[in-house]
Structure formats: structure tokens, C-alpha cells
Design a protein around this motif. Sequence first.
Motif, short mmCIF file in Angstrom:
data_model
loop_
_atom_site.label_atom_id
_atom_site.label_comp_id
_atom_site.label_asym_id
_atom_site.label_seq_id
_atom_site.Cartn_x
_atom_site.Cartn_y
_atom_site.Cartn_z
N TYR A 152 0.59 -1.25 0.06
CA TYR A 152 0.18 -0.02 -0.05
C TYR A 152 1.01 1.37 0.00
O TYR A 152 0.53 2.14 -0.84
CB TYR A 152 -1.00 0.00 1.15
N SER A 153 1.91 1.36 0.92
CA SER A 153 2.79 2.48 0.94
C SER A 153 4.08 2.34 0.48
O SER A 153 4.50 0.85 0.26
CB SER A 153 3.04 2.74 2.42
N PRO A 154 4.79 2.95 -0.24
CA PRO A 154 6.07 2.98 -0.67
C PRO A 154 6.92 2.18 0.22
O PRO A 154 7.18 2.79 1.38
CB PRO A 154 6.64 4.23 -1.18
N GLY A 155 7.43 0.98 -0.31
CA GLY A 155 8.52 0.29 0.37
C GLY A 155 7.76 -0.79 1.40
O GLY A 155 8.45 -1.61 1.93
N GLY A 156 6.48 -0.59 1.42
CA GLY A 156 5.66 -1.79 2.33
C GLY A 156 5.69 -3.12 1.85
O GLY A 156 5.96 -3.15 0.53
N ALA A 157 5.43 -4.17 2.61
CA ALA A 157 5.44 -5.44 2.07
C ALA A 157 3.95 -5.67 1.01
O ALA A 157 3.28 -5.28 1.14
CB ALA A 157 5.11 -6.27 3.04
N THR A 158 4.62 -6.31 -0.27
CA THR A 158 3.57 -6.94 -1.07
C THR A 158 2.32 -7.30 -0.72
O THR A 158 2.45 -8.15 0.28
CB THR A 158 4.33 -7.73 -2.16
N ASP A 159 1.27 -6.89 -1.04
CA ASP A 159 -0.11 -7.44 -1.00
C ASP A 159 -0.50 -7.77 -2.17
O ASP A 159 -0.29 -6.87 -3.24
CB ASP A 159 -0.85 -6.58 0.05
N ALA A 160 -1.76 -8.63 -2.13
CA ALA A 160 -2.35 -8.87 -3.51
C ALA A 160 -3.28 -7.78 -4.22
O ALA A 160 -3.21 -7.37 -5.22
CB ALA A 160 -3.37 -10.10 -3.38
N ASN A 161 -3.89 -7.03 -3.15
CA ASN A 161 -4.94 -5.77 -3.50
C ASN A 161 -4.02 -4.93 -4.37
O ASN A 161 -4.61 -4.33 -5.36
CB ASN A 161 -5.60 -5.33 -2.40
N SER A 162 -2.96 -4.29 -3.45
CA SER A 162 -2.28 -3.26 -4.05
C SER A 162 -1.49 -3.62 -5.41
O SER A 162 -1.62 -2.91 -6.60
CB SER A 162 -1.15 -2.79 -3.08
N THR A 163 -0.91 -4.78 -5.47
CA THR A 163 -0.46 -5.25 -6.78
C THR A 163 -1.24 -5.37 -8.04
O THR A 163 -1.04 -5.04 -8.79
CB THR A 163 0.13 -6.58 -6.57
N SER A 164 -2.40 -5.88 -7.64
CA SER A 164 -3.64 -5.76 -8.61
C SER A 164 -3.96 -4.65 -9.13
O SER A 164 -4.10 -4.17 -10.34
CB SER A 164 -4.70 -6.90 -8.26
N VAL A 165 -4.08 -3.62 -8.29
CA VAL A 165 -4.65 -2.18 -8.76
C VAL A 165 -3.64 -1.64 -9.60
O VAL A 165 -4.16 -0.96 -10.46
CB VAL A 165 -4.78 -1.29 -7.26
N VAL A 166 -2.40 -1.96 -9.11
CA VAL A 166 -1.21 -1.34 -9.97
C VAL A 166 -0.98 -2.02 -11.30
O VAL A 166 -0.85 -1.16 -12.37
CB VAL A 166 0.13 -1.49 -9.21
N ILE A 167 -1.36 -3.12 -11.47
CA ILE A 167 -1.20 -4.15 -12.76
C ILE A 167 -2.62 -3.38 -13.66
O ILE A 167 -2.16 -3.06 -14.61
CB ILE A 167 -1.89 -5.68 -12.37
N GLY A 168 -3.65 -3.06 -12.98
CA GLY A 168 -4.79 -2.39 -13.77
C GLY A 168 -4.16 -1.01 -14.28
O GLY A 168 -4.48 -0.65 -15.66
N ALA A 169 -3.37 -0.54 -13.64
CA ALA A 169 -3.06 0.81 -13.86
C ALA A 169 -1.96 0.76 -15.26
O ALA A 169 -2.09 1.66 -16.07
CB ALA A 169 -2.63 1.80 -12.81
N LEU A 170 -1.02 -0.10 -15.00
CA LEU A 170 -0.08 -0.34 -15.80
C LEU A 170 -0.57 -0.68 -17.23
O LEU A 170 -0.35 -0.18 -18.36
CB LEU A 170 1.06 -1.20 -15.53
N ALA A 171 -1.54 -1.68 -17.25
CA ALA A 171 -2.19 -2.18 -18.40
C ALA A 171 -3.12 -1.22 -18.93
O ALA A 171 -2.94 -0.93 -20.35
CB ALA A 171 -3.34 -3.24 -17.99
N GLN A 172 -3.84 -0.11 -18.04
CA GLN A 172 -4.71 0.65 -18.84
C GLN A 172 -3.65 1.71 -19.62
O GLN A 172 -4.24 2.54 -20.61
CB GLN A 172 -5.63 1.35 -17.82
N ALA A 173 -2.45 2.01 -19.05
CA ALA A 173 -1.63 3.18 -19.57
C ALA A 173 -0.75 2.57 -20.44
O ALA A 173 -0.08 3.28 -21.25
CB ALA A 173 -0.64 3.53 -18.27
N GLY A 174 -1.03 1.34 -21.11
CA GLY A 174 -0.41 0.87 -22.19
C GLY A 174 1.01 0.12 -22.03
O GLY A 174 1.59 -0.35 -22.80
N GLU A 175 1.21 0.03 -20.77
CA GLU A 175 2.45 -0.95 -20.27
C GLU A 175 2.24 -2.35 -20.51
O GLU A 175 1.18 -2.96 -20.60
CB GLU A 175 2.88 -0.85 -18.86
N THR A 176 3.30 -3.10 -21.09
CA THR A 176 3.40 -4.47 -21.23
C THR A 176 3.52 -5.14 -19.53
O THR A 176 4.77 -4.94 -19.39
CB THR A 176 4.34 -5.07 -22.23
#
Length: 427
Positions: A152-176
Amino acid sequence: MKFRRSAAAALGTGATATATLLAVIGGSVPATAATPSPSASAALPDGLYGTGDPTYDGVWRQSLALLAQRTVGVWPARESVAWLAGQQCTDGSFAAFRADPAKVCDARTMVDTNSTGAAVQALAEIGGHEARVKKSVAWLKSIQNADGGWGYSPGGATDANSTSVVIGALAQAGETVPDVRRNGRSPFDALAKLALPCTGEDAGAFAFQPDTKGALVANADATAAAVLGMNGETLAVTRQGDAGSAPACDKVPADEPEQAGDNGAAWLARALAEDGHLTSALPGAEDQPDYGNTADAVVALSSAHLDDQAAVPLRWLEAHSADWAAQAGPAAYAQLVFAANAARDGDVHDFGGRDLVALLNATGPAPESTDETGTAGQSTDEDREDEKDKKDDGGGLSTVWAVGAGLLVGAIAGFVLIGRGRKRQRP
């Protein structure tokens, strides 16, 4: 299978009691709310959706509301988009809420991945503000954890929800997405480590994070998010069509994240089979229906082609979610729009006799237009540069555009249009 979702599991450690209550009961903040940002002023900002204190969820609920509106062909009011864009820090990050956007973000500004990821999805969907989206994506990449995921916060331990939200952002922004790596590990690698094996009653589910002993405990909220993440989807998805019965849990090859998503969807289908909804529990309180997670589960099931399994919770939401949504506000209405639009039998204009679109629109400024084919006067980064050039050359801006350009120093974009198809990304 009845699923008990505790407040601690929903929010992770370190969240405040107020944020916990909002997330579990209201369903209007990300799954991992941090310590609050500076308190909001008594008067709500112009353009903001909802009437509740935005301290914990201002950017999140605004982003979901904008995405849901675009999903159903509504162009939001320009001041509502300007408010969201204006919340961005100069490094591209977003906090849950900044009461004074004119104040420069510093080390005390509690930026987070969930707010940033949601804003990227919303701003990218509305379009025309590539510079701001690009800056946010660069910030998200810069704080990627060594395991390939995000907390959730920069440097915080990985969690499923935050990772998935970021994946959606990357995909929507055109990132592979599979190519976004840290130490050779992708976001899919990070999610895979949070997937339970294909054994026992929780086979295929996802954990939010490992518990204090390193064990993985099934979490419905995390599972619904991870199903979308493993499929490279945003919070809003297209109707996929029914695949029939839920697949059995199968071992996940390293190069097939979609199988892990299917495993998670099959677990959700089992979790919903008994009551037609998910259940949450607060310490010392009786179990209660979890409306927000149930809506998210409908979206996840539909994204995995399991419309038959999504039908029962969808009908349950139609019959029981009215009071919850009215109390929780714009993010709740957005979640219901996502569910109704993604499910085969859903209707956003007749959801248990309610028009979700009208109810969502009523929580914010009047939309510019309901015509999906037009831009409804929305300004873009390029528009404002052109107007600036004209002014520098001696040309005068009208009063309307001068005010609009000043308000829109933040940019427009948007969450993924549910009705717009997007191919899944594979590594």
C-alpha cells in the motif's frame, strides 16, 4: 462455504480503527487504508463526489466514480476531473486526499499505490492527459518491490490488492505488464506467491499477505482482486461470456498467470454458493453481509467467464444493496455499476428497480454529457498547451476557457471502460 473476513485481514496491520470501519462497513476505501492524511476542511472541495469526509478515500472514490460514469457513456463534469487531476503530486504519486493541493507534497505527504493506481486508471480512460499518466506510471515503477509486487505504501510489504490495482493501472496506461520487473520478477510472480495451493477447502484462493508465521490464509477481497490482476484487468472489465461450470483448481505453470486467476475464481464461486454473498466480521460484532466484496466477486467471476456463478450474488445485490450504497456513497454505486455491467444478466439502469447511473451521477456535479461519442468539452493537456501558445502570441482566451484551463492544471484520464474490450496480457 461461509467466508469470515476480519477487519485486520481486510486492511492489513497498522490501519486506523476509523479506516477499518469505513472499509469493512462502507466498502468505499481501498483494501489497505493507511494512517489518515491531514483532515479535510468542513467545506467539501468543488467537484468532489460524495458528502462524507474524503480524508481516507477522496481520490479512490473519485476515481471509481469517474470510471463507472465512462463505463456507461457518461462524460463527467470537468470540475470533477480537474479535482482528481489536481490531487497529483509533482512526482506523479497520489495520496488518499490532500486538503490543500496547492501545497507541495513532501516527505510527510502519505502517498500510496492504491490511490495512484486508481487515479491512473481513471485519468487514462478519460484520455488526453498522457503526461500525467506517464509520470504516475514512472513513480509506480520506481517503488516496485524486489518480489515484483507493491504494498500500500512505498516500500511496504507486497499485498495482493495493491499489486492488482497497480497491474490494472499499468495495463490501462499501455504498459506490457509482464515486462515491468524488479530483480527479474514481474507483478505476476508476486501474486503467484500469494496463491494457495490446490489442496484443502481453500484451494486456489489468494491471501492478502502471508500472516505473521508466513502462512497463507484465504481472503475473499484479495482473491477477487488477484483474479483481475492475474488476467491483466483493471477494476472494470468487459463481459466475457459464460464458460459453464467453474474449473477445478489446477497447478499454475510459471508462464500462465491466467490459470491462477481461474483457480481464484473457482474458489470465489464456492465461497458464494452457500449464501449468495460474502460475509465480514468486526471484532466483537455479529457477522454481516459484505456488499462491496460481493460486488467485486461478481466482477471477478464475470471476468473469468463464470456468468452462471455470478448470477446468484448479482441477484442478491439487486435485492439487498440499496441501503448500503446510499450510505456508502459514490464508490459503492461505482462497484455496483461495475458488477451490473460485467455480469451477463446485469442492467445498470434497472438494478433491482434502481437506476445506478442516475444514483451515481447524483453524488457529484452534473455530468457534461451522456453522449459516449463526444468529448463533452473535456479539456486535455494538449488543449491547454495550445491555449497557452495562443495567449503568448497575443490571442485572448475567453473567460470560460481561462477558468477551465486554470482548473484543469491536473489532467484527465480514466479507469478502464468496462464496455471496451481489452485483451489479457500474458508474460
